[in-house]
Design a protein around this motif. Sequence first.
Motif, PDB file in Angstrom:
ATOM      1  N   GLU A 275       3.003  18.221 -13.669  1.00 23.92           N
ATOM      2  CA  GLU A 275       3.621  16.892 -13.667  1.00 23.92           C
ATOM      3  C   GLU A 275       2.735  15.798 -13.095  1.00 23.92           C
ATOM      4  N   HIS A 276       1.684  16.204 -12.344  1.00 27.77           N
ATOM      5  CA  HIS A 276       0.810  15.182 -11.745  1.00 27.77           C
ATOM      6  C   HIS A 276      -0.646  15.579 -11.795  1.00 27.77           C
ATOM      7  N   TYR A 277      -1.454  14.622 -12.140  1.00 31.82           N
ATOM      8  CA  TYR A 277      -2.891  14.857 -12.134  1.00 31.82           C
ATOM      9  C   TYR A 277      -3.436  14.579 -10.731  1.00 31.82           C
ATOM     10  N   LEU A 279      -4.346  14.349  -6.953  1.00 29.31           N
ATOM     11  CA  LEU A 279      -3.537  14.377  -5.722  1.00 29.31           C
ATOM     12  C   LEU A 279      -3.635  15.721  -5.009  1.00 29.31           C
ATOM     13  N   GLY A 311       3.501   2.632  -7.751  1.00 28.49           N
ATOM     14  CA  GLY A 311       3.015   3.241  -8.988  1.00 28.49           C
ATOM     15  C   GLY A 311       2.024   4.367  -8.817  1.00 28.49           C
ATOM     16  N   VAL A 312       1.864   4.889  -7.599  1.00 28.32           N
ATOM     17  CA  VAL A 312       0.909   5.986  -7.422  1.00 28.32           C
ATOM     18  C   VAL A 312       1.592   7.352  -7.564  1.00 28.32           C
ATOM     19  N   GLY A 313       2.879   7.327  -7.829  1.00 23.70           N
ATOM     20  CA  GLY A 313       3.565   8.595  -8.104  1.00 23.70           C
ATOM     21  C   GLY A 313       4.387   9.129  -6.958  1.00 23.70           C
ATOM     22  N   LYS A 314       4.781   8.284  -6.033  1.00 29.51           N
ATOM     23  CA  LYS A 314       5.548   8.761  -4.876  1.00 29.51           C
ATOM     24  C   LYS A 314       6.902   9.325  -5.338  1.00 29.51           C
ATOM     25  N   THR A 315       7.592   8.513  -6.142  1.00 30.90           N
ATOM     26  CA  THR A 315       8.917   8.951  -6.590  1.00 30.90           C
ATOM     27  C   THR A 315       8.803  10.185  -7.471  1.00 30.90           C
ATOM     28  N   SER A 316       7.819  10.175  -8.365  1.00 30.20           N
ATOM     29  CA  SER A 316       7.765  11.309  -9.288  1.00 30.20           C
ATOM     30  C   SER A 316       7.300  12.571  -8.571  1.00 30.20           C
ATOM     31  N   TYR A 446      -5.583   5.372  -7.321  1.00 30.04           N
ATOM     32  CA  TYR A 446      -6.510   6.099  -8.183  1.00 30.04           C
ATOM     33  C   TYR A 446      -7.718   5.252  -8.536  1.00 30.04           C
ATOM     34  N   ILE A 454      -5.109  10.536 -16.032  1.00 26.71           N
ATOM     35  CA  ILE A 454      -3.641  10.371 -16.010  1.00 26.71           C
ATOM     36  C   ILE A 454      -3.176   9.752 -17.323  1.00 26.71           C
ATOM     37  N   TYR A 458      -1.103  12.426 -19.368  1.00 22.24           N
ATOM     38  CA  TYR A 458       0.308  12.298 -18.980  1.00 22.24           C
ATOM     39  C   TYR A 458       0.971  11.090 -19.640  1.00 22.24           C
ATOM     40  N   VAL A 494      -0.452   3.445 -11.237  1.00 22.63           N
ATOM     41  CA  VAL A 494      -0.610   3.521 -12.689  1.00 22.63           C
ATOM     42  C   VAL A 494       0.623   3.032 -13.452  1.00 22.63           C
ATOM     43  N   ARG A 495       1.540   2.396 -12.743  1.00 24.81           N
ATOM     44  CA  ARG A 495       2.753   1.966 -13.441  1.00 24.81           C
ATOM     45  C   ARG A 495       2.444   0.892 -14.478  1.00 24.81           C
ATOM     46  N   GLN A 498       0.878   2.451 -17.369  1.00 26.37           N
ATOM     47  CA  GLN A 498       1.917   3.104 -18.168  1.00 26.37           C
ATOM     48  C   GLN A 498       2.609   2.090 -19.078  1.00 26.37           C
TER      49      GLN A 498
HETATM   50  P1  ADP Z   1       5.940   4.986  -7.036  1.00 24.53           P
HETATM   51  O1  ADP Z   1       7.188   5.681  -6.663  1.00 24.53           O
HETATM   52  O2  ADP Z   1       4.778   5.398  -6.195  1.00 24.53           O
HETATM   53  O3  ADP Z   1       6.053   3.509  -7.116  1.00 24.53           O
HETATM   54  P2  ADP Z   1       6.271   6.381  -9.518  1.00 24.53           P
HETATM   55  O4  ADP Z   1       6.481   7.721  -8.928  1.00 24.53           O
HETATM   56  O5  ADP Z   1       7.447   5.671 -10.037  1.00 24.53           O
HETATM   57  O6  ADP Z   1       5.528   5.458  -8.486  1.00 24.53           O
HETATM   58  O7  ADP Z   1       5.153   6.524 -10.635  1.00 24.53           O
HETATM   59  C1  ADP Z   1       5.022   5.637 -11.707  1.00 24.53           C
HETATM   60  C2  ADP Z   1       4.631   6.381 -12.944  1.00 24.53           C
HETATM   61  O8  ADP Z   1       3.305   6.863 -12.832  1.00 24.53           O
HETATM   62  C3  ADP Z   1       5.501   7.595 -13.210  1.00 24.53           C
HETATM   63  O9  ADP Z   1       5.829   7.632 -14.557  1.00 24.53           O
HETATM   64  C4  ADP Z   1       4.614   8.768 -12.843  1.00 24.53           C
HETATM   65  O10 ADP Z   1       4.921   9.890 -13.616  1.00 24.53           O
HETATM   66  C5  ADP Z   1       3.238   8.234 -13.145  1.00 24.53           C
HETATM   67  N1  ADP Z   1       2.228   8.860 -12.292  1.00 24.53           N
HETATM   68  C6  ADP Z   1       1.856   8.445 -11.058  1.00 24.53           C
HETATM   69  N2  ADP Z   1       0.914   9.257 -10.541  1.00 24.53           N
HETATM   70  C7  ADP Z   1       0.669  10.197 -11.472  1.00 24.53           C
HETATM   71  C8  ADP Z   1      -0.221  11.328 -11.543  1.00 24.53           C
HETATM   72  N3  ADP Z   1      -1.039  11.643 -10.545  1.00 24.53           N
HETATM   73  N4  ADP Z   1      -0.193  12.082 -12.651  1.00 24.53           N
HETATM   74  C9  ADP Z   1       0.634  11.775 -13.664  1.00 24.53           C
HETATM   75  N5  ADP Z   1       1.468  10.734 -13.683  1.00 24.53           N
HETATM   76  C10 ADP Z   1       1.502   9.950 -12.600  1.00 24.53           C
END
Ligand code: ADP
Length: 829
Positions: A275-277, A279, A311-316, A446, A454, A458, A494-495, A498
Amino acid sequence: MRVIWVHGPDQSHYFCVSQITNVFRAVDGGEGVSQFLLMGHRRLRLTGVVEDDPLSVTVEHVKDKPYDGSQDVIKATVMEVVTTMKDLIRLNPLYKEHIQLFIQHMGEFNASKLADFGAALTTADEPSLQEVLEELDVTKRLYMTLTLLKKELELSKLQASIARGVEEKISGEQRRFFLMEQLKAIKKELGLETDDKTALTVKFRERLESRRQGCPAHVLQVIDDELNKLQGLESSSSEFNVTRNYLDWLTSLPWGQYSEENFDVGRAQEILDAEHYGLADVKERILEFIAVGKLRGSAQGKIICLAGPPGVGKTSIGRSIAHALNRQFYRFSVGGLGDVAEIKGHRRTYVGAMPGKMVQCLKATGTANPLVLIDEIDKLGRGHTGDPASALLELLDPEQNANFLDHYLDVPIDLSKVLFVCTANVVESIPGPLLDRMEVIRLVGYITDEKMHIARDYLERAAREGSGVKPEQVEVTDGALHTLIETYCREAGVRNLQKHIEKIYRKIALKLVRSDLLKNGKINNSNVLAESASGTESNGERIIEELLDSGEVATLKSTDSATTLSEDGESETSKVTKKNEESTPIEALYVDDSNLADYVGNPVFQSDRLYDQTPLGVVMGLAWTAMGGSTLYVETRVIEQNAGKGSLQMTGQLGDVMKESATIAHTVARAILREKQPDNSFFSDSRLHLHVPAGATPKDGPSAGCTMITSMLSLAIDKPVRRDVAMTGEVTLTGRVLPIGGVKEKTVAARRSGVKVVIFPSANQRDFDELPAHVKEGIEVHFVDNYSEIFDIAFCERQSQAGDNSPQAAEVVQSVDVSPMSVKHFYSF
Ligand code: ADP
């Protein structure tokens, strides 16, 4: 012959004799007992007993005293007795039967018989009746009977009024009962029967049944009490609704229901990687956490805080942890939250009261051990009614949350099995007591390489699937992605990238559908061309968009359909025209550097660098914001030179700390200059102006100290700094360089701006060494303790500068470096 003994008060005995023919009625009373209704004929008085068995007695006949029946008093009393009896009959029809019998069998009517009968009719007590029996004066007897009858009448009246009251009540209730039954039938017919009390009670009990085992005794008790209370409440009352809602919440919580946790580290690794690249460090920390959970048997205790730019993927990542641990996922944001009730719930008495977020979470996830992601914990508001931070503390603290008390629920709930993960942009803004209980994992953002991966592996895949485009129908080249990252989406997360990729795929979908429609002749080509040429939105475009929205795309698009090729970034019109002219079937769409702007518009960034070669007095510094690291210039120019009039003025929305830092820099620069060029009186003679561009953005912090000194010295010694150098570090008055924060963010930002040489304080060497190799790649780093070391690095032999010292000659690559994100954010040095 039958004898009825009647005992007088003086033990004298009277008895009535009846001939057998005068037995009116014999009734079988059951159990061998028979009842007889007798008619007395005359009065006898017992004078002696001859024999006991069979009974044989001697009696004397007793006669009424002689009276004159035509006397007015007797007549009037007789009439009154008769009238009273009539009244009695009216009130109680039972007497009617007795009177009829009396009339049939009494023979000749006289006042004496009437008196006897009247008394017998009443329900008077035995002594009163005995008195009447013993009274031989007929006038007196009549009078006594009348009294008894009047009493009887009153009694009957009372009885009637009681009966009426009871009847009224019963009929009222019956009426209500019938109406309710009808209402039920109507509701049932209309399917509205749900609110019925018993149905509700049954529903709540059934719901609770499966959870009864795990439900604490005190909660069961409360539920039982409330269910009983509900039964007694009027279903239209407001209290009924309150109780019903309360029971609804109480019975729908997952008491003792847990999802089985999975502590398989290998599986978790797979899920996180899928699910994540990248990290790697973050994933490692999460795996450590899971491993500890495996050994301890439960993964609670610590609260993970994922900190980093948006947008660095904290939530995901949070969602992936839940997935890896096999826990339900629930997310809520506390950004700007000022109302404690959001966390702790409202008291039930308020209109529209609701439980807090945690109770809602338990209901929504249906398990008592979900993973709860609390977003934006650093942006917690301040409430005027209580402090949300302390409410959160109560929620998060493992010592307290086993007995978390929600105001609405009013019974303690056990949250100790819940795994909390928080996210924040800036760790420093998290309230201290909360931060204390957290384990902070930083995600710094990133660099281009990571973003490329990413995007490719992804984001692009997700965008393609989301837009319904097939892989063979499109190719986005590496070059296009690279340009997209470098000139459109340069922020740490990366939001935005995206969003841009999704935009590209939406446009591709539109092109594919349009080419299909045109091919099949569904749209009038000339119309489309004419209108799109005139720059207005064409009907065709609108129709296609509507079709896209309505999902008709799927039917219109077929795998073997021919598609347009747009290799050269030509305008829409010319491409469509060309296609029509040549009618060449085209397999796939290419998105590359040249036509990227057609899809995502013009670039937002030109270059992070304001100057290709920094002119005199200009030095690149490193700052960081909540959005990640950033490079910023410090510029100094001479306003005028006047012997002995040296001074410094500054601009650029600098905070107090930064202003002080500039003053210190001025002093230190003087000292260094005195050391390096004792004869140089530049500082004492020059009025200087120091500016930090991006003037709309507030900036503060001490770590631009060394950058400022370098900028001033560059003017003083009339030498631009070395090419591609950036620096950061706080400087003391004696020239010592102190450590700074955000090393990783600043390094990433330096790399993004093409910086080759970075100067960091020595104390930060450890932070730098911990960075992953790919982040440090290609950077020459110097760690310094003292400013004089910076001087040597910054002003060492210039490379590739053909004696071009004049500031005017320096090429200005871009007028202003203002990223759309950075202007909104505070720069920290
Ligand atoms: P945050 O909560 O940090 O603001 P999100 O978790 O909402 O950010 O991430 C935003 C988008 O970027 C999501 O769709 C997530 O899947 C994608 N994303 C962020 N980091 C990565 C990663 N390392 N690999 C793949 N997708 C990523």
